[in-house]
Design a protein around this motif. Structure first.
Motif, PDB file in Angstrom:
ATOM      1  N   VAL A  24       8.018   3.530 -13.234  1.00 48.54           N
ATOM      2  CA  VAL A  24       7.016   3.066 -12.275  1.00 48.54           C
ATOM      3  C   VAL A  24       6.041   2.122 -12.983  1.00 48.54           C
ATOM      4  CG1 VAL A  24       5.092   3.752 -10.787  1.00 48.54           C
ATOM      5  CG2 VAL A  24       7.189   5.140 -10.853  1.00 48.54           C
ATOM      6  N   GLU A  25       5.890   0.932 -12.417  1.00 49.08           N
ATOM      7  CA  GLU A  25       4.952  -0.058 -12.942  1.00 49.08           C
ATOM      8  C   GLU A  25       3.569   0.117 -12.314  1.00 49.08           C
ATOM      9  OE1 GLU A  25       4.630  -4.067 -15.055  1.00 49.08           O
ATOM     10  OE2 GLU A  25       5.996  -2.365 -15.173  1.00 49.08           O
ATOM     11  N   ALA A  26       3.563   0.366 -10.990  1.00 51.04           N
ATOM     12  CA  ALA A  26       2.304   0.544 -10.265  1.00 51.04           C
ATOM     13  C   ALA A  26       2.609   1.221  -8.941  1.00 51.04           C
ATOM     14  CB  ALA A  26       1.622  -0.805 -10.024  1.00 51.04           C
ATOM     15  N   VAL A  27       1.585   1.859  -8.352  1.00 53.78           N
ATOM     16  CA  VAL A  27       1.762   2.535  -7.064  1.00 53.78           C
ATOM     17  C   VAL A  27       0.728   2.006  -6.077  1.00 53.78           C
ATOM     18  CG1 VAL A  27       2.698   4.624  -8.103  1.00 53.78           C
ATOM     19  CG2 VAL A  27       0.250   4.456  -7.718  1.00 53.78           C
ATOM     20  N   GLY A  28       1.135   1.942  -4.803  1.00 51.45           N
ATOM     21  CA  GLY A  28       0.224   1.526  -3.753  1.00 51.45           C
ATOM     22  C   GLY A  28      -0.841   2.576  -3.504  1.00 51.45           C
ATOM     23  N   ARG A  29      -1.928   2.158  -2.866  1.00 48.37           N
ATOM     24  CA  ARG A  29      -3.063   3.062  -2.692  1.00 48.37           C
ATOM     25  C   ARG A  29      -2.774   4.227  -1.754  1.00 48.37           C
ATOM     26  NH1 ARG A  29      -7.242  -0.834   0.696  1.00 48.37           N
ATOM     27  NH2 ARG A  29      -5.981  -1.052   2.612  1.00 48.37           N
ATOM     28  N   ASP A  30      -1.714   4.118  -0.935  1.00 49.83           N
ATOM     29  CA  ASP A  30      -1.373   5.218  -0.029  1.00 49.83           C
ATOM     30  C   ASP A  30      -0.362   6.190  -0.632  1.00 49.83           C
ATOM     31  OD1 ASP A  30      -3.022   3.983   1.813  1.00 49.83           O
ATOM     32  OD2 ASP A  30      -1.385   2.974   2.874  1.00 49.83           O
ATOM     33  N   ILE A  31       0.049   5.955  -1.862  1.00 42.05           N
ATOM     34  CA  ILE A  31       1.107   6.745  -2.489  1.00 42.05           C
ATOM     35  C   ILE A  31       0.513   7.887  -3.315  1.00 42.05           C
ATOM     36  CG2 ILE A  31       2.941   6.704  -4.230  1.00 42.05           C
ATOM     37  CD1 ILE A  31       3.793   5.462  -1.646  1.00 42.05           C
ATOM     38  N   CYS A  64      10.256  -3.204  -5.278  1.00 40.00           N
ATOM     39  CA  CYS A  64       9.164  -2.463  -4.645  1.00 40.00           C
ATOM     40  C   CYS A  64       9.788  -1.629  -3.542  1.00 40.00           C
ATOM     41  CB  CYS A  64       8.108  -3.395  -4.070  1.00 40.00           C
ATOM     42  SG  CYS A  64       6.651  -2.497  -3.439  1.00 40.00           S
ATOM     43  N   VAL A  65       9.662  -0.318  -3.649  1.00 36.78           N
ATOM     44  CA  VAL A  65      10.388   0.591  -2.776  1.00 36.78           C
ATOM     45  C   VAL A  65       9.435   1.528  -2.068  1.00 36.78           C
ATOM     46  CG1 VAL A  65      10.813   2.166  -4.721  1.00 36.78           C
ATOM     47  CG2 VAL A  65      12.293   2.272  -2.730  1.00 36.78           C
ATOM     48  N   ARG A  66       9.779   1.848  -0.804  1.00 37.68           N
ATOM     49  CA  ARG A  66       8.948   2.759  -0.022  1.00 37.68           C
ATOM     50  C   ARG A  66       9.560   4.164  -0.005  1.00 37.68           C
ATOM     51  NH1 ARG A  66       8.043  -2.271   2.697  1.00 37.68           N
ATOM     52  NH2 ARG A  66       5.837  -2.605   3.199  1.00 37.68           N
ATOM     53  N   MET A  67      10.634   4.334   0.751  1.00 38.01           N
ATOM     54  CA  MET A  67      11.199   5.669   0.965  1.00 38.01           C
ATOM     55  C   MET A  67      12.194   6.104  -0.111  1.00 38.01           C
ATOM     56  SD  MET A  67       9.791   6.826   3.710  1.00 38.01           S
ATOM     57  CE  MET A  67      10.906   8.168   4.156  1.00 38.01           C
ATOM     58  N   GLY A  68      13.003   5.172  -0.582  1.00 38.42           N
ATOM     59  CA  GLY A  68      14.151   5.555  -1.406  1.00 38.42           C
ATOM     60  C   GLY A  68      13.864   5.692  -2.872  1.00 38.42           C
ATOM     61  N   VAL A  69      12.941   6.560  -3.254  1.00 40.92           N
ATOM     62  CA  VAL A  69      12.618   6.745  -4.669  1.00 40.92           C
ATOM     63  C   VAL A  69      12.301   8.204  -4.937  1.00 40.92           C
ATOM     64  CG1 VAL A  69      10.174   6.172  -4.313  1.00 40.92           C
ATOM     65  CG2 VAL A  69      11.204   5.894  -6.584  1.00 40.92           C
ATOM     66  N   ALA A  70      12.728   8.693  -6.102  1.00 38.09           N
ATOM     67  CA  ALA A  70      12.513  10.097  -6.472  1.00 38.09           C
ATOM     68  C   ALA A  70      12.429  10.189  -7.994  1.00 38.09           C
ATOM     69  CB  ALA A  70      13.663  10.967  -5.965  1.00 38.09           C
ATOM     70  N   PRO A  71      11.843  11.283  -8.505  1.00 41.08           N
ATOM     71  CA  PRO A  71      11.819  11.465  -9.963  1.00 41.08           C
ATOM     72  C   PRO A  71      13.227  11.493 -10.533  1.00 41.08           C
ATOM     73  CG  PRO A  71      10.327  13.008  -8.885  1.00 41.08           C
ATOM     74  CD  PRO A  71      11.125  12.369  -7.792  1.00 41.08           C
ATOM     75  N   LYS A  72      13.425  10.799 -11.637  1.00 40.05           N
ATOM     76  CA  LYS A  72      14.737  10.764 -12.283  1.00 40.05           C
ATOM     77  C   LYS A  72      15.067  12.123 -12.888  1.00 40.05           C
ATOM     78  CE  LYS A  72      15.272   8.899 -16.427  1.00 40.05           C
ATOM     79  NZ  LYS A  72      15.909  10.015 -17.180  1.00 40.05           N
ATOM     80  N   PRO A  73      16.299  12.594 -12.737  1.00 43.30           N
ATOM     81  CA  PRO A  73      16.694  13.831 -13.417  1.00 43.30           C
ATOM     82  C   PRO A  73      16.427  13.727 -14.917  1.00 43.30           C
ATOM     83  CG  PRO A  73      18.370  13.179 -11.841  1.00 43.30           C
ATOM     84  CD  PRO A  73      17.393  12.043 -11.915  1.00 43.30           C
ATOM     85  N   ASP A  80       0.806  -1.218   0.000  1.00 43.08           N
ATOM     86  CA  ASP A  80       0.000   0.000   0.000  1.00 43.08           C
ATOM     87  C   ASP A  80       0.842   1.274   0.000  1.00 43.08           C
ATOM     88  OD1 ASP A  80      -2.287  -1.509  -0.041  1.00 43.08           O
ATOM     89  OD2 ASP A  80      -2.700  -1.324   2.109  1.00 43.08           O
ATOM     90  N   ASP A  81       1.976   1.247   0.713  1.00 38.82           N
ATOM     91  CA  ASP A  81       2.810   2.445   0.813  1.00 38.82           C
ATOM     92  C   ASP A  81       4.068   2.328  -0.040  1.00 38.82           C
ATOM     93  OD1 ASP A  81       3.987   0.475   2.333  1.00 38.82           O
ATOM     94  OD2 ASP A  81       4.564   1.800   3.978  1.00 38.82           O
ATOM     95  N   GLY A  82       4.001   1.546  -1.117  1.00 38.32           N
ATOM     96  CA  GLY A  82       5.172   1.327  -1.947  1.00 38.32           C
ATOM     97  C   GLY A  82       4.959   1.662  -3.404  1.00 38.32           C
ATOM     98  N   VAL A  83       6.060   1.682  -4.128  1.00 42.83           N
ATOM     99  CA  VAL A  83       6.076   1.923  -5.570  1.00 42.83           C
ATOM    100  C   VAL A  83       6.776   0.751  -6.237  1.00 42.83           C
ATOM    101  CG1 VAL A  83       6.870   3.456  -7.408  1.00 42.83           C
ATOM    102  CG2 VAL A  83       6.152   4.425  -5.223  1.00 42.83           C
TER     103      VAL A  83
END
Length: 325
Positions: A80-87, A109-118, A30-33
Motif C-alpha cells: 500500500v502506497e497511500a489510502v483514501g480518507r474514507d478507508i 488504485c483499487v476500491r473493492m478488490g483488495v485484501a491483506p496478502k497471505p 477517497d474510497d480507494g487504496v
C-alpha cells in the motif's frame, strides 16, 4: 502529472502489439487504496482482451474498433502506497493482493478488490491467486453448491483455475476426480485429487462413474456427453470453453450447452467471478493454512509481458504465469 511504467497497447491484436510505456499514475480516490504493484499474473481473459475476441464482446471491452483502455491485467500483489480518507483497515506499507483492471503496471488504485496478502506467500505467489482462486471458489461453493462428501469432476485440472479447484474442492470435503493431460498427471495428483484421468488415454464421459458436480474449465465436451456422468440432480458449472470463432469465441460453446440443458433435472450454469472482501478472506485463510497453494509454471519481467501472453495463447499453461513488476 506523475507517471508510471505500464504494459500498453494501442490496438487489438497479437502480443506483438504490446510495449512498455509511460502512462499517468492513477489518482488516489477517497474510497480507494493506491498500491505499488510488485507482481501480477496472466489470466485467459487477458489474452481474449488483448486479441479483442470474441468480437461480440468488444463493447464490454471498451471499444469496437480499438481498445479505449490501453492497459491490461487484473491480478496484483504489492504494498500500500497511500489510502483514501474514507478507508479503514489499511495503511501505507501493508502487503496486499487483489484485482484491478490495468494491473500490468507499477501502480493500481483499487476500491473493492483488495485484501491483506497471505503472510506465508511471496508477492509472486499471491499475485497468482485472485481471479483464478475466486473463480474456483465461487464456481464450486456458490454455483456448484458443493457439499462435503459429494463427488466432483474437474475437467481441465492443471491450469490456473483447475489447480485451485482441485485443492479447494478437497478443502470443502469433496471427493475429487481430475481430468488433465499426461504431462500434468503427477502435478494434479500431488494437489490432492483422489483420481486423475488422463484424457489422452481415457474419455471421462464413458467411464461409468457419476458425479454431483462437474466443474468444466476445458469445455471439451458437449452437453450430451457431460450429462452421461452427472447424477440426476447434478450441476455442470462452466468456467471455460474452446476458443471458437472470432465472432462468438467461447460464448458459442457456452450458449449451446446452456440451451441444451434447459430441460431436465440436471443444470448447466455459467458465471464470471466477482471480487468481494469476504471471499478474498476465505482464500487468504485457505492459503495461510496450507490447504491451498498456488502453482506457478513460469515467471517473467514486466518487459516480457508479450512472451507471457504468447505462451498463454498456446493453451497449455500449467498453473499460472507470473510477472514481476
Amino acid at each position: 502529472m506523475a507517471t508510471m511504467t505500464a504494459v500498453v497497447r494501442e490496438r487489438y491484436g497479437s502480443p506483438d502489439a504490446l510495449e512498455l510505456g509511460e502512462v499517468d499514475k492513477p489518482d488516489l480516490v477517497d474510497d480507494g487504496v493506491l498500491v505499488r504493484v510488485r507482481a501480477t499474473s496472466v489470466n485467459r481473459a487477458d489474452w481474449y482482451t488483448l486479441m479483442g475476441k470474441p468480437y461480440i464482446a468488444r463493447p464490454m471491452m471498451g471499444g469496437l474498433r480499438k481498445p479505449k483502455n490501453k492497459l491490461l491485467g487484473a491480478d496484483f500483489a504489492g504494498t500500500v502506497e497511500a489510502v483514501g480518507r474514507d478507508i479503514t483497515g489499511f495503511q501505507a506499507g501493508d502487503e496486499v493482493f487483489g484485482g484491478r483492471t490495468g494491473a500490468f503496471a507499477e501502480y493500481v488504485c483499487v476500491r473493492m478488490g483488495v485484501a491483506p496478502k497471505p503472510a506465508n506467500l511471496t508477492f509472486e505467489e499471491a499475485a497468482a491467486v485472485p481471479v483464478a482462486g475466486l473463480t474456483a471458489l465461487q464456481g464450486l461453493r456458490d454455483h456448484g453448491r458443493l457439499q462435503a462428501g459429494q463427488h466432483v469432476l474437474i475437467n481441465g485440472a492443471s491450469g490456473g483455475v483447475g489447480t485451485f479447484a482441485v485443492q479447494i474442492a478437497k478443502a470443502l470435503g469433496a471427493e475429487v476426480t481430475a481430468v488433465c493431460s499426461t504431462r500434468n498427471v503427477e502435478l494434479v495428483r500431488s494437489l490432492g485429487a483422489d483420481l486423475v484421468v488422463d484424457y489422452t488415454r481415457e474419455d471421462f464421459t464413458r467411464s461409468g462413474r457419476r458425479y454431483d458436480l462437474l466443474l468444466d474449465v476445458a469445455g471439451s465436451k458437449s452437453w450430451s456427453q457431460c450429462r452421461r456422468v452427472l447424477n440426476p440432480r447434478a450441476r455442470l458449472v462452466i468456467v471455460g470453453a474452446p476458443t471458437g470463432s472470432g465472432l462468438m469465441g467461447p460464448l458459442g460453446h457456452i450458449a449451446k450447452v446452456r440451451l441444451a440443458a434447459l430441460r431436465g433435472s440436471q443444470k448447466a450454469v455459467f458465471f464470471v467471478a466477482k471480487f468481494n472482501k469476504a471471499d478474498m478472506g476465505v482464500l487468504r485463510e485457505l492459503l495461510e493454512s496450507g490447504k491451498v497453494k498456488p502453482v506457478v509454471e513460469k515467471r517473467y519481467e514486466l518487459g516480457e509481458a508479450a512472451d507471457a501472453l504468447r505462451y498463454m495463447g498456446e493453451g497449455h499453461v500449467q498453473g499460472k504465469l507470473v510477472i514481476t513488476v
